[in-house]
Motif scaffolding. Structure first.
Motif, PDB file in Angstrom:
ATOM      1  N   THR A   1     -74.052  50.750 -83.790  1.00  0.00           N
ATOM      2  CA  THR A   1     -75.315  50.300 -84.394  1.00  0.00           C
ATOM      3  C   THR A   1     -75.301  48.799 -84.643  1.00  0.00           C
ATOM      4  O   THR A   1     -76.355  48.179 -84.672  1.00  0.00           O
ATOM      5  CB  THR A   1     -75.591  51.016 -85.732  1.00  0.00           C
ATOM      6  OG1 THR A   1     -74.421  50.960 -86.519  1.00  0.00           O
ATOM      7  CG2 THR A   1     -76.022  52.441 -85.536  1.00  0.00           C
ATOM      8  N   GLY A   2     -74.116  48.213 -84.835  1.00  0.00           N
ATOM      9  CA  GLY A   2     -74.057  46.797 -85.156  1.00  0.00           C
ATOM     10  C   GLY A   2     -74.013  45.884 -83.953  1.00  0.00           C
ATOM     11  O   GLY A   2     -74.537  44.776 -83.996  1.00  0.00           O
ATOM     12  N   SER A   3     -73.404  46.319 -82.854  1.00  0.00           N
ATOM     13  CA  SER A   3     -73.328  45.398 -81.717  1.00  0.00           C
ATOM     14  C   SER A   3     -73.938  45.958 -80.444  1.00  0.00           C
ATOM     15  O   SER A   3     -74.729  45.295 -79.789  1.00  0.00           O
ATOM     16  CB  SER A   3     -71.879  44.958 -81.477  1.00  0.00           C
ATOM     17  OG  SER A   3     -71.157  45.964 -80.820  1.00  0.00           O
TER      18      SER A   3
ATOM     19  N   LEU B   1     -76.168  48.564 -79.762  1.00  0.00           N
ATOM     20  CA  LEU B   1     -77.615  48.809 -79.728  1.00  0.00           C
ATOM     21  C   LEU B   1     -78.440  47.529 -79.867  1.00  0.00           C
ATOM     22  O   LEU B   1     -79.356  47.302 -79.077  1.00  0.00           O
ATOM     23  CB  LEU B   1     -78.013  49.855 -80.776  1.00  0.00           C
ATOM     24  CG  LEU B   1     -77.492  51.275 -80.478  1.00  0.00           C
ATOM     25  CD1 LEU B   1     -77.987  52.272 -81.525  1.00  0.00           C
ATOM     26  CD2 LEU B   1     -77.900  51.739 -79.086  1.00  0.00           C
ATOM     27  N   PRO B   2     -78.140  46.644 -80.841  1.00  0.00           N
ATOM     28  CA  PRO B   2     -78.950  45.420 -80.913  1.00  0.00           C
ATOM     29  C   PRO B   2     -78.869  44.583 -79.645  1.00  0.00           C
ATOM     30  O   PRO B   2     -79.875  44.047 -79.188  1.00  0.00           O
ATOM     31  CB  PRO B   2     -78.343  44.647 -82.090  1.00  0.00           C
ATOM     32  CG  PRO B   2     -77.572  45.628 -82.869  1.00  0.00           C
ATOM     33  CD  PRO B   2     -77.167  46.716 -81.945  1.00  0.00           C
ATOM     34  N   GLN B   3     -77.686  44.487 -79.049  1.00  0.00           N
ATOM     35  CA  GLN B   3     -77.548  43.684 -77.834  1.00  0.00           C
ATOM     36  C   GLN B   3     -78.327  44.288 -76.673  1.00  0.00           C
ATOM     37  O   GLN B   3     -78.847  43.579 -75.827  1.00  0.00           O
ATOM     38  CB  GLN B   3     -76.076  43.594 -77.417  1.00  0.00           C
ATOM     39  CG  GLN B   3     -75.251  42.591 -78.196  1.00  0.00           C
ATOM     40  CD  GLN B   3     -73.809  42.647 -77.723  1.00  0.00           C
ATOM     41  OE1 GLN B   3     -73.067  43.576 -78.028  1.00  0.00           O
ATOM     42  NE2 GLN B   3     -73.410  41.654 -76.960  1.00  0.00           N
ATOM     43  N   ALA B   4     -78.374  45.629 -76.634  1.00  0.00           N
ATOM     44  CA  ALA B   4     -78.972  46.287 -75.465  1.00  0.00           C
ATOM     45  C   ALA B   4     -80.467  46.520 -75.634  1.00  0.00           C
ATOM     46  O   ALA B   4     -81.149  46.814 -74.653  1.00  0.00           O
ATOM     47  CB  ALA B   4     -78.261  47.618 -75.207  1.00  0.00           C
TER      48      ALA B   4
END
Lengths: 261, 269
Positions: free
Chosen positions: A182-184, A186-189
């Motif tokens: 959830t921290g890296s 999902l936000p990046q994608a």
């Protein structure tokens, strides 16, 4: 003596030679079996002319029921795509090397996604019509499966190529697996996921218009009926409305992509 | 108490490439130590072993009295919570806000990961994130996207994120290798001040000897995977540099050939 230049023609290996022969054979028999004759080509053009003559002017008298069928088509595409996209996220996490280190599970989900993608949507529709009966529900299920086949694949490829450094940085804070996701991840994608999902929606709208041909709901039922009744003026109206819907959705989706991604 | 204990650590890749060979040292609480050595000397492997990203082939690592064992995930996560890391490439999530990046520093402390999302985070956590940002002097950039920052600002945001852990040890892996000299000095000053004011143990990998001498009390030099020297930084002179690096100084490729440097990232865009 000057050095000899390379040969003009490289002799093919025995396997390429066989492959070329087989393809040529299919080409010849294919053209032969299609029974292409000049008279049929000319006849075909005349028939199309005949269709157009009967279709013009398009008959807008039944615009009410046709529009409601069009709305149903759009809703099928929207609901099916959304369901497909939501399911695609965990499926993509399971089939990506970055987020799933258990290779057996990875192969399993990848295999399932490949089956969903390679079986054509009309075949899925036939299957779901048998399973849940005629109507839009069968269409929604078809579009969901089709969307998973498309999105889960591109989502997982995107996850695989993400920058690994933020992931490692968050792991080093003592975060667990879901925290890192959830921290890296999902936000990046997310930007790429949104773009792919919009493509999937465009694809679903086009798909949904023909699902009615096999009874899976939407405007395809109307089109198929009017064509068999030879009401070409009504059929043309349906085609025009399909064209407008697809163009409008593609246009809006392109604007969203250009603005946010 | 010893903050870091490294005991006869040996790391062998593919059963033949020896990266670390019998490395032992201890670092006391509040000490400020720099690791020196040229590329391939084992510095990075040592850091990855300290944080459990690599498992030592032999030997053991203890941080804050807890053994680091990559096999025991839960135990490792507990240990990592009090160890802040700073990376050369910052490790920020580029397409979210500065504030959100700092909040992610609390991922190890919450039960449910979305509790670190700005939307759901508790008022206490949000306040703490702003305090951490304020400590690095960048509270005014809280709403900016992380990829709209300069390299020096990114590293300070990464430090703010690390402060969310309230760390007892800071491990800084080439923290200024991607920065220009001015930004590099600012980051080093910040790290040193934070470590001093909170009595945090600071272990850094650095390349420039003058910077190492300015910001560390002690150095550990690695050569071919072994501890070559372990002493006070004041003993470093030209003869020593020649002995450690050879006559040409620290052998490292220029910054633009290193993966993760800003130039490299700029080229790949």
């Amino acid at each position: 003596m000057s050095p000899t230049p390379p040969k003009r023609f490289e002799k093919p290996s025995i396997w390429s030679f066989i492959l070329i022969l087989v393809v040529l054979l299919f080409l010849v028999t294919g053209i032969n079996n299609a029974n292409i004759t000049l008279s049929r080509v000319i006849g075909g053009v005349m028939n199309i002319g005949d269709f157009l003559a009967q279709a013009f002017p398009p008959d807008f008298s039944r615009i009410g029921p046709i529009m409601s069928a069009m709305v149903e088509t759009f809703e099928m595409a929207l609901v099916g795509t959304l369901a497909g996209v939501i399911i695609s996220i965990p499926v993509a996490l399971l089939s990506s090397r970055t987020t799933n280190s258990i290779s057996f599970l990875r192969s399993l989900t990848r295999g399932a996604v490949t089956v969903m993608r390679t079986v054509p949507d009309l075949v899925w529709a036939l299957l779901f019509v048998i399973a849940v009966g005629l109507g839009p529900f069968a269409g929604i299920l078809t579009i969901t499966i089709d969307t998973i086949g498309f999105c889960a694949r591109f989502f997982s490829e995107r996850i695989d190529e993400l920058d690994k450094k933020p992931k490692e940085a968050l792991e080093s804070t003592g975060s667990g697996y879901f925290g890192v996701i959830t921290g890296s991840v999902l936000p990046q994608a997310t930007p790429s996921f949104v773009g792919t999902s919009l493509f999937a929606l465009e694809k679903s709208i086009r798909g949904a218009t023909v699902l009615g041909l096999v009874g899976a709901g939407g405007i395809g039922v109307e089109l198929s009926a009017q064509m068999s009744l030879r009401n070409f003026d009504q059929a043309l109206m349906i085609i025009i409305i399909i064209l407008i819907l697809v163009l409008v959705v593609e246009n809006i989706s392109q604007r969203i992509r250009a603005k946010y991604i | 108490m010893n903050a870091i204990e490294v005991n006869k650590v040996r790391k062998v890749y593919n059963q033949r490439d020896v990266a670390l060979d019998g490395v032992s040292f201890t670092i006391k609480e509040g000490e400020s130590v720099v690791i020196l050595g040229h590329n391939g000397s084992g510095k990075s492997t040592l850091f990855r072993t300290l944080t459990g990203f690599e498992e030592p082939t032999e030997g053991s690592v203890t941080l804050l009295g807890r053994e680091v064992d990559p096999g025991k995930r839960r135990h490792l996560r507990e240990t990592r919570k009090k160890v802040g890391m700073v990376f050369q490439a910052f490790g920020l999530v580029d397409n979210v806000s500065v504030f959100q990046n700092v909040l992610f520093g609390a991922l190890g402390q919450v039960k449910f990961a979305p509790a670190t999302y700005s939307l759901f985070a508790s008022e206490a956590l949000r306040t703490r994130a702003m305090e951490c940002l304020d400590r690095v002097g960048l509270a005014h950039l809280s709403e900016r996207r992380a990829d709209r920052l300069s390299g020096g600002q990114k590293q300070r945001i990464a430090i703010a994120r690390m402060l969310m852990q309230d760390p007892e040890i800071i491990l800084a892996d080439e923290p200024i290798a991607s920065l220009d000299p001015k930004a590099g000095r600012e980051v080093m000053d910040l790290l040193a001040d934070i470590a001093a004011e909170r009595n945090i143990t600071l272990l850094m990998i650095l390349h420039q000897i003058p910077i190492a001498k300015k910001y560390a009390d002690r150095f550990i030099a690695l050569k071919n995977g072994e501890v070559f020297a372990d002493n006070n930084v004041s003993v470093i002179d030209e003869d020593f540099e020649t002995a450690l690096f050879g006559s040409e100084g620290p052998k490292d490729p220029p910054a633009d050939e290193k993966p993760g440097s800003m130039e490299q990232e700029a080229k790949s865009l």
